[in-house]
Design an enzyme around this catalytic site. Structure first.
Site, short mmCIF file in Angstrom:
data_model
loop_
_atom_site.label_atom_id
_atom_site.label_comp_id
_atom_site.label_asym_id
_atom_site.label_seq_id
_atom_site.Cartn_x
_atom_site.Cartn_y
_atom_site.Cartn_z
N ASP A 8 0.89 -0.94 0.13
CA ASP A 8 -0.07 0.06 -0.04
C ASP A 8 0.94 1.17 0.01
O ASP A 8 2.08 1.16 -0.25
CB ASP A 8 -0.89 -0.16 1.15
CG ASP A 8 -0.15 0.18 2.54
OD1 ASP A 8 1.00 0.30 2.45
OD2 ASP A 8 -1.15 0.10 3.35
N CYS A 70 3.36 -3.29 4.14
CA CYS A 70 2.20 -1.87 4.60
C CYS A 70 2.93 -1.48 5.69
O CYS A 70 4.18 -1.74 6.02
CB CYS A 70 0.89 -2.72 4.87
SG CYS A 70 0.79 -3.59 6.26
N THR A 72 2.86 -2.21 8.87
CA THR A 72 3.17 -2.88 9.98
C THR A 72 3.58 -4.20 9.43
O THR A 72 4.14 -5.15 10.18
CB THR A 72 2.28 -3.19 11.04
OG1 THR A 72 1.00 -3.61 10.19
CG2 THR A 72 1.88 -1.87 11.69
N HIS A 103 9.61 -24.20 8.72
CA HIS A 103 8.68 -24.83 9.39
C HIS A 103 7.20 -24.59 8.79
O HIS A 103 6.41 -25.66 8.74
CB HIS A 103 8.24 -24.47 10.82
CG HIS A 103 9.35 -24.86 11.62
ND1 HIS A 103 9.45 -24.75 13.15
CD2 HIS A 103 10.75 -25.34 11.30
CE1 HIS A 103 10.50 -25.29 13.76
NE2 HIS A 103 11.31 -25.64 12.64
N HIS A 139 5.88 -30.97 9.77
CA HIS A 139 5.56 -29.56 9.35
C HIS A 139 4.61 -29.82 8.07
O HIS A 139 3.81 -29.23 7.76
CB HIS A 139 6.84 -29.00 8.59
CG HIS A 139 7.71 -28.95 9.97
ND1 HIS A 139 7.32 -28.28 11.08
CD2 HIS A 139 8.90 -29.28 10.48
CE1 HIS A 139 8.23 -28.00 12.00
NE2 HIS A 139 9.19 -28.63 11.27
#
Ligand code: RB5
Length: 147
Positions: A8, A70, A72, A103, A139
Site C-alpha cells: 500500500d 504495509c 506494519t 517450518h 511440518h
C-alpha cells in the site's frame, strides 16, 4: 525466482529510502524476476487490494513467492492469509523469516515500513529467500491441515 511484490502507500512513505522500489531493486540485483503488483506512489490506498493482487499472482502460477509491504506487515498478512494456499508470514526479525520457511513453507513475506529499517527489511528478505522448507514430516502434516 519469480517474485510478486505489492504494497500500500506505506511502501512509498517518506522519508526516502522508499521501501517498495528499494525492495524491488534489491530483488532484481539478486537476479529475481519481479512482478510489480502496485501500488505505485504515496497516495492512500487499501492494503487488501494489493494483497489480493500478489496472492492472485501466486495462485495463478505467475509467481513463485510474494512480498507484501504495509505500515506494519500485519494488514497485508491478515488479508493474504484469507486465501487458501497462501501462507503469509509477517516477520520482524531474520529468525522468524528463517522459521517461516523451514517450518511453515511460507510463500508470502510481509514487511512493515513503520517497524523496520530498510536494512532490516532486506536482511529479513535475504534470509527468507535463501531458506528452504525443511520437508519435515510433521511440518508437512501441519501444513496439510491448513487446507
Ligand atoms: C496504512 O496507513 C496502514 O494502516 C497500513 O499500511 C497497515 O499498516 C495496516 O495494517
Amino acid at each position: 525466482m519469480r517474485i510478486a511484490v505489492g504494497s500500500d502507500h506505506a511502501g512509498f512513505e517518506p522519508p526516502p529510502p522508499l521501501y517498495k522500489p528499494s525492495v524491488i531493486a534489491h530483488l532484481e540485483r539478486l537476479g529475481h524476476e519481479v512482478i510489480d503488483c502496485g501500488t505505485d506512489g504515496p497516495d492512500s490506498v487499501d492494503y487488501p487490494d494489493y494483497a489480493e493482487k500478489v496472492c492472485q499472482a501466486l495462485l495463478t502460477g505467475q509467481a513463485d513467492r510474494g512480498v507484501l509491504i504495509c505500515g506494519t506487515g500485519i494488514g497485508v498478512g491478515i488479508a493474504a492469509n484469507r486465501h487458501k494456499g497462501i501462507r503469509a508470514a509477517p516477520c520482524t526479525m531474520p529468525e522468524a523469516a528463517r522459521l517461516s520457511r523451514e517450518h511453515n513453507d511460507a510463500n508470502v513475506l510481509c514487511l512493515g515500513r513503520r517497524l523496520l529499517t530498510l536494512e532490516e527489511c532486506l536482511e529479513i528478505l535475504d534470509v527468507w529467500l535463501s531458506t528452504s522448507f525443511s520437508e519435515g514430516e510433521r511440518h508437512i502434516r501441519r501444513i496439510k491441515k491448513l487446507g
